[in-house]
Design an enzyme around this catalytic site. Structure first.
Site, PDB file in Angstrom:
ATOM      1  N   CYS A  56       4.645  -7.257 -43.763  1.00  0.00           N
ATOM      2  CA  CYS A  56       3.822  -6.975 -44.835  1.00  0.00           C
ATOM      3  C   CYS A  56       4.358  -7.925 -46.385  1.00  0.00           C
ATOM      4  O   CYS A  56       4.783  -9.032 -46.084  1.00  0.00           O
ATOM      5  CB  CYS A  56       3.613  -5.528 -45.258  1.00  0.00           C
ATOM      6  SG  CYS A  56       5.625  -4.920 -45.692  1.00  0.00           S
ATOM      7  N   ASP A 115      -1.978  -0.908 -48.830  1.00  0.00           N
ATOM      8  CA  ASP A 115      -0.674  -1.011 -49.395  1.00  0.00           C
ATOM      9  C   ASP A 115      -0.669   0.282 -49.994  1.00  0.00           C
ATOM     10  O   ASP A 115      -1.307   0.642 -51.089  1.00  0.00           O
ATOM     11  CB  ASP A 115      -0.570  -2.196 -50.238  1.00  0.00           C
ATOM     12  CG  ASP A 115       0.943  -2.192 -50.777  1.00  0.00           C
ATOM     13  OD1 ASP A 115       1.686  -1.311 -50.690  1.00  0.00           O
ATOM     14  OD2 ASP A 115       1.182  -3.178 -51.654  1.00  0.00           O
ATOM     15  N   CYS A 121       7.559  -0.735 -47.515  1.00  0.00           N
ATOM     16  CA  CYS A 121       6.525   0.242 -47.019  1.00  0.00           C
ATOM     17  C   CYS A 121       5.927   0.191 -45.586  1.00  0.00           C
ATOM     18  O   CYS A 121       6.581   0.785 -44.893  1.00  0.00           O
ATOM     19  CB  CYS A 121       5.357   0.352 -47.958  1.00  0.00           C
ATOM     20  SG  CYS A 121       6.190   0.825 -49.692  1.00  0.00           S
ATOM     21  N   ARG A 122       5.150  -0.768 -45.538  1.00  0.00           N
ATOM     22  CA  ARG A 122       4.239  -0.932 -44.377  1.00  0.00           C
ATOM     23  C   ARG A 122       4.962  -1.323 -43.297  1.00  0.00           C
ATOM     24  O   ARG A 122       4.895  -0.837 -42.137  1.00  0.00           O
ATOM     25  CB  ARG A 122       2.980  -1.587 -44.614  1.00  0.00           C
ATOM     26  CG  ARG A 122       2.132  -0.843 -45.398  1.00  0.00           C
ATOM     27  CD  ARG A 122       0.985  -1.879 -46.017  1.00  0.00           C
ATOM     28  NE  ARG A 122       1.426  -2.786 -46.712  1.00  0.00           N
ATOM     29  CZ  ARG A 122       0.868  -3.922 -47.230  1.00  0.00           C
ATOM     30  NH1 ARG A 122      -0.330  -4.029 -47.070  1.00  0.00           N
ATOM     31  NH2 ARG A 122       1.257  -4.756 -48.120  1.00  0.00           N
ATOM     32  N   SER A 123       5.563  -2.332 -43.272  1.00  0.00           N
ATOM     33  CA  SER A 123       6.194  -3.191 -42.018  1.00  0.00           C
ATOM     34  C   SER A 123       7.435  -2.436 -41.566  1.00  0.00           C
ATOM     35  O   SER A 123       7.593  -2.430 -40.279  1.00  0.00           O
ATOM     36  CB  SER A 123       6.479  -4.739 -42.081  1.00  0.00           C
ATOM     37  OG  SER A 123       7.258  -4.882 -43.323  1.00  0.00           O
ATOM     38  N   ASN A 168       8.129  -5.582 -47.421  1.00  0.00           N
ATOM     39  CA  ASN A 168       9.068  -5.087 -46.445  1.00  0.00           C
ATOM     40  C   ASN A 168       9.907  -3.650 -47.080  1.00  0.00           C
ATOM     41  O   ASN A 168      10.833  -3.626 -46.511  1.00  0.00           O
ATOM     42  CB  ASN A 168      10.056  -6.214 -45.824  1.00  0.00           C
ATOM     43  CG  ASN A 168      10.649  -5.965 -44.582  1.00  0.00           C
ATOM     44  OD1 ASN A 168      11.992  -6.298 -44.342  1.00  0.00           O
ATOM     45  ND2 ASN A 168      10.228  -5.124 -43.807  1.00  0.00           N
TER      46      ASN A 168
HETATM   47  P1  4NP Z   1       4.918  -3.137 -48.713  1.00  0.00           P
HETATM   48  O1  4NP Z   1       4.370  -2.516 -50.075  1.00  0.00           O
HETATM   49  O2  4NP Z   1       4.147  -4.625 -48.703  1.00  0.00           O
HETATM   50  O3  4NP Z   1       4.091  -2.404 -47.697  1.00  0.00           O
HETATM   51  O4  4NP Z   1       6.204  -3.202 -48.512  1.00  0.00           O
HETATM   52  C1  4NP Z   1       4.883  -3.166 -51.203  1.00  0.00           C
HETATM   53  C2  4NP Z   1       6.234  -3.105 -51.807  1.00  0.00           C
HETATM   54  C3  4NP Z   1       6.562  -3.746 -52.887  1.00  0.00           C
HETATM   55  C4  4NP Z   1       5.703  -4.413 -53.670  1.00  0.00           C
HETATM   56  C5  4NP Z   1       4.324  -4.791 -53.221  1.00  0.00           C
HETATM   57  C6  4NP Z   1       3.952  -3.949 -51.805  1.00  0.00           C
HETATM   58  N1  4NP Z   1       6.022  -5.069 -54.843  1.00  0.00           N
HETATM   59  O5  4NP Z   1       5.180  -5.810 -55.317  1.00  0.00           O
HETATM   60  O6  4NP Z   1       7.010  -4.950 -55.458  1.00  0.00           O
END
Ligand code: 4NP
Length: 155
Positions: free
Chosen positions: A10, A127, A15-17, A13
Site C-alpha cells: 500500500c 485508504d 494500514c492496508r498492507s 505500510n
Molecule cells: P496505508 O495508509 O497506505 O493503507 O498504510 C496510509 C497511511 C499513511 C499515509 C497514507 C496512507 N500517510 O500519508 O502518512
C-alpha cells in the site's frame, strides 16, 4: 516448504498492507496451508519506515484474533521484485507506482488485490487512514474476502 512468496503493498505500510499480511497469513494457517506461504508487506512511501501499524488497524485486526503488533513498516525496494512471486497492490495508484519501479522481467508479478475477488475486479481497497474506525472494519472485510479468494486460487 514455502511455495508462494507474496508481498502486499500500500502507500504507508501502516494500514492496508499490514492488515493484508496479517489476514492472509491467518486464513492460510486456518486452512492448513500456512507453511506454503512467505508473506510480507511494504509501502511505496517512506514516511512510516520502522513504525508499527496504525493503532486502529491493530485494534480492528485484534477483534478478529489477528495480531499485527509485531509488524514494522518498510518501503518497497527493487530487490522485492526478484524475491517475491506476487506483488499485490491495494489500489491503482500503488499498482501504477509498482509498475514504474519494477524491472520489466518481473512486471507480470504485479497485481491489484481486488482483481482476485469476483465482482470486484478493478476495484480498490480504500485508504482508511484519514477516516474513522468503521473504515478499518470495511477494509478488513474486503481484505478478508480477497484473501480467501487468493488462497483458493493458489492452493
Ligand atoms: P496505508 O495508509 O497506505 O493503507 O498504510 C496510509 C497511511 C499513511 C499515509 C497514507 C496512507 N500517510 O500519508 O502518512
Amino acid at each position: 516448504m514455502a511455495t508462494h512468496r507474496i508481498l502486499f503493498v500500500c502507500l504507508g505500510n501502516i494500514c492496508r498492507s499490514p492488515m493484508a499480511e496479517g489476514v492472509f497469513s491467518h486464513v492460510a494457517a486456518q486452512a492448513g496451508h500456512g507453511e506454503k506461504f512467505i508473506i510480507e508487506s511494504a509501502g511505496t512511501g517512506a514516511w512510516h519506515i520502522g513504525n508499527p501499524p496504525d493503532p486502529r488497524a491493530v485494534a480492528a485486526a485484534g477483534r478478529r484474533d489477528i495480531d499485527l503488533s509485531h509488524q514494522r513498516a518498510r518501503q518497497v525496494h527493487s530487490d522485492d521484485f526478484e524475491a517475491f512471486d506476487l506483488v499485490i497492490a491495494m489500489d491503482s495508484s500503488n499498482h501504477a507506482n509498482l509498475l514504474r519501479m519494477a524491472p520489466e522481467a518481473h512486471a507480470h508479478k504485479i497485481q491489484l488485490f481486488l482483481d482476485h475477488l469476483p465482482d470486484a475486479s478493478g476495484r480498490e481497497v480504500p485508504d482508511p487512514y484519514y477516516g474513522g474506525d468503521e473504515g478499518f472494519e470495511e477494509v478488513l472485510d474486503l481484505i478478508e474476502a480477497a484473501s480467501r479468494a487468493l488462497l483458493a486460487r493458489l492452493t
